[in-house]
Design a protein around this motif. Structure first.
Motif, PDB file in Angstrom:
ATOM      1  N   LYS A   1      -1.102   8.318  -4.200  1.00 52.83           N
ATOM      2  CA  LYS A   1      -2.211   7.564  -4.800  1.00 52.83           C
ATOM      3  C   LYS A   1      -1.993   7.623  -6.302  1.00 52.83           C
TER       4      LYS A   1
ATOM      5  N   GLU B   1      -4.295  -0.594  -3.565  1.00 54.96           N
ATOM      6  CA  GLU B   1      -3.094  -1.338  -3.188  1.00 54.96           C
ATOM      7  C   GLU B   1      -2.546  -2.061  -4.414  1.00 54.96           C
TER       8      GLU B   1
ATOM      9  N   ASN C   1       0.838  -1.184   0.000  1.00 54.27           N
ATOM     10  CA  ASN C   1       0.000   0.000   0.000  1.00 54.27           C
ATOM     11  C   ASN C   1       0.882   1.245   0.000  1.00 54.27           C
TER      12      ASN C   1
ATOM     13  N   ASN D   1      -0.678   4.255  -0.545  1.00 56.37           N
ATOM     14  CA  ASN D   1      -1.675   5.320  -0.503  1.00 56.37           C
ATOM     15  C   ASN D   1      -1.323   6.470   0.445  1.00 56.37           C
ATOM     16  N   ASN D   2      -0.590   6.200   1.531  1.00 60.86           N
ATOM     17  CA  ASN D   2      -0.188   7.282   2.434  1.00 60.86           C
ATOM     18  C   ASN D   2       0.947   8.113   1.863  1.00 60.86           C
ATOM     19  N   ILE D   3       1.605   7.593   0.839  1.00 56.15           N
ATOM     20  CA  ILE D   3       2.708   8.306   0.191  1.00 56.15           C
ATOM     21  C   ILE D   3       2.226   8.945  -1.099  1.00 56.15           C
TER      22      ILE D   3
END
Length: 192
Positions: A13, A38, A7, A9-11
């Motif tokens: 998208k 993901e 994943n 996504n926190n870095i």
């Protein structure tokens, strides 16, 4: 080796174009992306799975060449599903009018369409539970008929919208029903 999911996504998208470019820049790696964004790195198939995949795909190609009802796709094709997932079934088929409705650019990249039919052939590195979830994802995305074939156990699961999964044990063949008119998949070679 099993599939690896990570994943970012926190870095970041990834946009559809960025995901497409990631796949293009790494042609030796098979990526999928789930609805959560993901990234899934799929392990390559072994010789037996690849051999059986080719035999199965050939049956669809021969039928489709005769009927001209649609287009057949192999496991290298990634489809952009309505839920945002990017998936590559082992065999896929799309009705001709639906395929023809796509633009040239949509056909060239990851087609933004759920196939009418999908087949997944479970390989020794695949998780049955994860593949079953993927099959349900296909149905939820608009796939009309899906077959999950497990050579190891001789089990076939048939997925249809709005119906319980049908389970068969060592069937000699499968009917394409009204989705693949006149198509019958010969499974004898799969069980060898």
């Amino acid at each position: 080796m099993t599939a690896i999911t990570f994943n970012l996504n926190n870095i970041i998208k990834l946009t559809d174009d960025q995901f497409y470019q990631l796949c293009r820049d790494n042609p030796d790696v098979k990526f999928e992306r789930n609805a959560l964004g993901e990234i899934i790195i799929m392990s390559p198939t072994g010789g037996e799975t690849g051999r059986h995949n080719a035999r199965l795909t050939a049956q669809f190609v021969f039928w489709n060449e005769k009927t001209k009802l649609g287009e057949v796709f192999d496991s290298s094709t990634c489809f952009k599903l309505p839920n945002g997932a990017d998936r590559s079934p082992d065999v896929a088929w799309i009705k001709k009018d639906r395929w023809d409705a796509l633009t040239s650019e949509q056909k060239e990249k990851f087609p933004p369409i759920a196939p009418d039919f999908v087949l997944e052939l479970l390989s020794p590195t695949d998780s049955l539970q994860e593949t079953q979830k993927k099959m349900q994802e296909y149905i939820n995305a608009g796939v009309k008929l899906g077959w999950l074939i497990d050579r190891k156990t001789g089990r076939v699961e048939i997925y249809r919208p709005g119906k319980e999964t049908e389970i068969l044990q060592l069937p000699a063949s499968l009917s394409g029903e009204d989705i693949l008119p006149g198509f019958v998949l010969d499974l004898k070679t799969v069980w060898e």
